[in-house]
Design a protein around this motif. Structure first.
Motif, PDB file in Angstrom:
ATOM      1  N   MET A   1       0.836  -1.192   0.000  1.00  0.00           N
ATOM      2  CA  MET A   1       0.000   0.000   0.000  1.00  0.00           C
ATOM      3  C   MET A   1       0.871   1.242   0.000  1.00  0.00           C
ATOM      4  O   MET A   1       1.916   1.294   0.632  1.00  0.00           O
ATOM      5  N   GLY A   2       0.419   2.273  -0.726  1.00  0.00           N
ATOM      6  CA  GLY A   2       1.154   3.522  -0.763  1.00  0.00           C
ATOM      7  C   GLY A   2       0.990   4.309   0.526  1.00  0.00           C
ATOM      8  O   GLY A   2       0.216   3.939   1.417  1.00  0.00           O
ATOM      9  N   LYS A   3       1.692   5.394   0.592  1.00  0.00           N
ATOM     10  CA  LYS A   3       1.726   6.178   1.821  1.00  0.00           C
ATOM     11  C   LYS A   3       0.681   7.301   1.806  1.00  0.00           C
ATOM     12  O   LYS A   3       0.241   7.738   0.745  1.00  0.00           O
ATOM     13  N   ILE A   4       0.313   7.760   2.996  1.00  0.00           N
ATOM     14  CA  ILE A   4      -0.560   8.916   3.157  1.00  0.00           C
ATOM     15  C   ILE A   4       0.318  10.138   3.406  1.00  0.00           C
ATOM     16  O   ILE A   4       1.156  10.133   4.307  1.00  0.00           O
ATOM     17  N   ILE A   5       0.115  11.171   2.599  1.00  0.00           N
ATOM     18  CA  ILE A   5       0.884  12.405   2.701  1.00  0.00           C
ATOM     19  C   ILE A   5       0.020  13.473   3.370  1.00  0.00           C
ATOM     20  O   ILE A   5      -1.153  13.638   3.030  1.00  0.00           O
ATOM     21  N   VAL A   6       0.604  14.201   4.304  1.00  0.00           N
ATOM     22  CA  VAL A   6      -0.054  15.360   4.912  1.00  0.00           C
ATOM     23  C   VAL A   6       0.817  16.578   4.631  1.00  0.00           C
ATOM     24  O   VAL A   6       1.974  16.632   5.057  1.00  0.00           O
ATOM     25  N   THR A   7       0.279  17.549   3.904  1.00  0.00           N
ATOM     26  CA  THR A   7       1.027  18.785   3.660  1.00  0.00           C
ATOM     27  C   THR A   7       0.824  19.731   4.842  1.00  0.00           C
ATOM     28  O   THR A   7      -0.135  19.613   5.599  1.00  0.00           O
ATOM     29  N   GLY A   8       1.733  20.676   4.990  1.00  0.00           N
ATOM     30  CA  GLY A   8       1.596  21.659   6.063  1.00  0.00           C
ATOM     31  C   GLY A   8       1.480  21.032   7.437  1.00  0.00           C
ATOM     32  O   GLY A   8       0.709  21.484   8.287  1.00  0.00           O
ATOM     33  N   ALA A   9       2.250  19.983   7.676  1.00  0.00           N
ATOM     34  CA  ALA A   9       2.110  19.222   8.921  1.00  0.00           C
ATOM     35  C   ALA A   9       2.575  19.995  10.143  1.00  0.00           C
ATOM     36  O   ALA A   9       2.339  19.564  11.277  1.00  0.00           O
ATOM     37  N   SER A  10       3.232  21.145   9.946  1.00  0.00           N
ATOM     38  CA  SER A  10       3.649  21.952  11.085  1.00  0.00           C
ATOM     39  C   SER A  10       2.596  22.975  11.482  1.00  0.00           C
ATOM     40  O   SER A  10       2.745  23.653  12.499  1.00  0.00           O
TER      41      SER A  10
ATOM     42  N   ALA B   1      10.372  14.616  -5.087  1.00  0.00           N
ATOM     43  CA  ALA B   1      10.939  13.800  -4.006  1.00  0.00           C
ATOM     44  C   ALA B   1      10.029  13.796  -2.788  1.00  0.00           C
ATOM     45  O   ALA B   1       9.899  12.777  -2.089  1.00  0.00           O
ATOM     46  N   ALA B   2       9.358  14.931  -2.540  1.00  0.00           N
ATOM     47  CA  ALA B   2       8.469  15.028  -1.383  1.00  0.00           C
ATOM     48  C   ALA B   2       7.254  14.113  -1.531  1.00  0.00           C
ATOM     49  O   ALA B   2       6.765  13.546  -0.550  1.00  0.00           O
ATOM     50  N   MET B   3       6.771  13.958  -2.763  1.00  0.00           N
ATOM     51  CA  MET B   3       5.547  13.189  -3.011  1.00  0.00           C
ATOM     52  C   MET B   3       5.810  11.705  -3.277  1.00  0.00           C
ATOM     53  O   MET B   3       4.869  10.914  -3.369  1.00  0.00           O
ATOM     54  N   GLU B   4       7.053  11.314  -3.389  1.00  0.00           N
ATOM     55  CA  GLU B   4       7.404   9.950  -3.812  1.00  0.00           C
ATOM     56  C   GLU B   4       6.750   8.892  -2.922  1.00  0.00           C
ATOM     57  O   GLU B   4       6.804   8.970  -1.689  1.00  0.00           O
ATOM     58  N   GLY B   5       6.114   7.910  -3.554  1.00  0.00           N
ATOM     59  CA  GLY B   5       5.530   6.786  -2.829  1.00  0.00           C
ATOM     60  C   GLY B   5       4.166   7.060  -2.235  1.00  0.00           C
ATOM     61  O   GLY B   5       3.578   6.189  -1.584  1.00  0.00           O
ATOM     62  N   GLY B   6       3.636   8.261  -2.453  1.00  0.00           N
ATOM     63  CA  GLY B   6       2.341   8.605  -1.870  1.00  0.00           C
ATOM     64  C   GLY B   6       1.175   7.995  -2.634  1.00  0.00           C
ATOM     65  O   GLY B   6       1.209   7.894  -3.859  1.00  0.00           O
ATOM     66  N   GLU B   7       0.148   7.600  -1.910  1.00  0.00           N
ATOM     67  CA  GLU B   7      -1.078   7.085  -2.530  1.00  0.00           C
ATOM     68  C   GLU B   7      -2.246   8.035  -2.296  1.00  0.00           C
ATOM     69  O   GLU B   7      -3.088   8.224  -3.169  1.00  0.00           O
ATOM     70  N   ARG B   8      -2.306   8.614  -1.105  1.00  0.00           N
ATOM     71  CA  ARG B   8      -3.361   9.573  -0.770  1.00  0.00           C
ATOM     72  C   ARG B   8      -2.696  10.797  -0.154  1.00  0.00           C
ATOM     73  O   ARG B   8      -1.688  10.682   0.546  1.00  0.00           O
ATOM     74  N   MET B   9      -3.293  11.968  -0.396  1.00  0.00           N
ATOM     75  CA  MET B   9      -2.688  13.186   0.125  1.00  0.00           C
ATOM     76  C   MET B   9      -3.747  14.116   0.681  1.00  0.00           C
ATOM     77  O   MET B   9      -4.793  14.328   0.059  1.00  0.00           O
ATOM     78  N   LEU B  10      -3.456  14.651   1.858  1.00  0.00           N
ATOM     79  CA  LEU B  10      -4.266  15.725   2.425  1.00  0.00           C
ATOM     80  C   LEU B  10      -3.574  17.034   2.080  1.00  0.00           C
ATOM     81  O   LEU B  10      -2.484  17.325   2.586  1.00  0.00           O
ATOM     82  N   LEU B  11      -4.194  17.802   1.193  1.00  0.00           N
ATOM     83  CA  LEU B  11      -3.667  19.104   0.801  1.00  0.00           C
ATOM     84  C   LEU B  11      -4.371  20.163   1.644  1.00  0.00           C
ATOM     85  O   LEU B  11      -5.560  20.436   1.445  1.00  0.00           O
ATOM     86  N   ILE B  12      -3.649  20.711   2.593  1.00  0.00           N
ATOM     87  CA  ILE B  12      -4.213  21.717   3.493  1.00  0.00           C
ATOM     88  C   ILE B  12      -3.973  23.085   2.881  1.00  0.00           C
ATOM     89  O   ILE B  12      -2.838  23.438   2.535  1.00  0.00           O
ATOM     90  N   SER B  13      -5.033  23.847   2.752  1.00  0.00           N
ATOM     91  CA  SER B  13      -4.941  25.171   2.150  1.00  0.00           C
ATOM     92  C   SER B  13      -3.894  26.012   2.858  1.00  0.00           C
ATOM     93  O   SER B  13      -3.854  26.077   4.086  1.00  0.00           O
ATOM     94  N   THR B  14      -3.036  26.668   2.075  1.00  0.00           N
ATOM     95  CA  THR B  14      -2.022  27.530   2.673  1.00  0.00           C
ATOM     96  C   THR B  14      -2.649  28.874   3.037  1.00  0.00           C
ATOM     97  O   THR B  14      -3.781  29.173   2.672  1.00  0.00           O
ATOM     98  N   ALA B  15      -1.893  29.687   3.752  1.00  0.00           N
ATOM     99  CA  ALA B  15      -2.439  30.931   4.309  1.00  0.00           C
ATOM    100  C   ALA B  15      -2.300  32.120   3.371  1.00  0.00           C
ATOM    101  O   ALA B  15      -2.823  33.186   3.670  1.00  0.00           O
ATOM    102  N   ARG B  16      -1.618  31.937   2.252  1.00  0.00           N
ATOM    103  CA  ARG B  16      -1.324  33.091   1.395  1.00  0.00           C
ATOM    104  C   ARG B  16      -2.486  33.395   0.456  1.00  0.00           C
ATOM    105  O   ARG B  16      -2.527  32.941  -0.691  1.00  0.00           O
TER     106      ARG B  16
END
Length: 304
Positions: free
Chosen positions: A1-10, A63-78
């Motif tokens: 199974m691919g990985k779950i990506i979370v953007t803006g995790a900080s 490189a950041a997205m490599e191996g991802g299957e699902r991604m949570l794209l969190i809206s940025t503040a800009r």
């Protein structure tokens, strides 16, 4: 199974989603992204993958997205420039083989008559995600209860007055916690591809009603002063708030613009936030939090 990506995790939303995912998904199957990965040290110790991703630098994203299957794209503040960031992220995810993108959008952004200018960025991002051909899940959140409990309640209690252009328009206020729970749900369950969910709390309440609740709980008076949109602009002008996103000073004291806030109030007044859905309970199995419960959580931060 691919990985779950979370953007803006900080960020607040991403941090909460990351912690919750770690409780139900093996750490090695999680990828947490940030422009400042050093802020993710607590997650590095769990065995999760910590990667640097700068949405303004597309070359950093494969490189950041490599191996991802699902991604949570969190809206940025800009506000005003984030569509390009989101588009870069969505395209990179699609190129890396991600098959589902969940995006934190806003309620009724697809209504062309919605006057809230914040909807423009979200709708354009949704369209960019659709254009990749990847399965989408649009999490169209209503207004956060926490924004009322802190950013609105505290100055209203301090001043005893709350200028407001929302009229008697009602809002299905939703706790950020519930929005995070829904996001984790759609990333870890099947059947959420190509859906747009209105994510709301359990009841619709007007701003005057919400301020009356704050006043009663705090034992301090709050007078809601009903003003028109021009009156609301004048109020924000008096606080030194820039009118437009293009006027915001980078890293300045006020990271938002008054046209965003005023048109949001216009949208509330016109009924665009007056929506209550069963999405939280249906996806998470939990009853959504009431506005009062969020007030109770943050009441300790209110001025006495």
């Amino acid at each position: 199974m691919g990985k779950i990506i979370v953007t803006g995790a900080s960020g607040q939303f991403g941090n909460a989603a990351a912690k919750q995912l770690l409780e139900i998904v093996p750490a090695e199957d999680l990828v947490f992204l940030s422009r400042t990965p050093e802020k993710l040290a607590e997650f590095a110790e769990t065995g999760a993958h910590i990667r640097c991703a700068d949405f303004d630098d597309p070359a950093s994203l494969p490189a950041a997205m490599e191996g991802g299957e699902r991604m949570l794209l969190i809206s940025t503040a800009r506000v005003g420039t984030r569509v390009g960031q989101h588009t870069n992220a969505a395209r990179a995810a699609a190129a890396a083989g991600v098959r589902q993108i969940a995006y934190t959008s806003i309620i009724n952004c697809d209504r062309p008559d919605n006057p809230a200018i914040v909807k423009n960025d979200h709708l354009a991002t949704e369209q960019a995600i659709r254009a990749t051909g990847v399965e989408y899940t649009f999490l169209r959140d209503n207004q956060y209860s926490e924004a009322i409990a802190l950013a609105m309640a505290i100055p209203a209690l301090q001043m005893g007055v709350k200028p407001d252009n929302c009229g008697q328009g009602r809002v299905g206020f939703v706790s950020r916690d519930d929005c995070v729970n829904v996001a984790v749900g759609v990333l870890t369950q099947e059947g959420h591809g190509n859906h747009a969910y209105p994510v709301t709390g359990p009841e619709a309440i007007s701003i005057p009603e919400a301020m009356a609740m704050v006043s009663q709980m705090a034992g301090k008076p709050i007078e809601v002063q009903h003003v028109d949109d021009e009156g609301m602009f004048a109020y924000f002008d008096s606080l030194g708030v820039p009118r437009h996103a293009s006027d915001i000073v980078p890293d300045g004291p006020i990271p938002w613009s008054s046209d965003d806030m005023v048109t949001f109030g216009t949208a509330i007044r016109a009924g665009f936030m007056d929506e209550v859905s069963d999405c939280v309970e249906r996806i998470t199995g939990k009853t959504p939090r009431t506005l009062r419960s969020v007030f109770e959580q943050y009441q300790g931060a209110w001025p006495v």
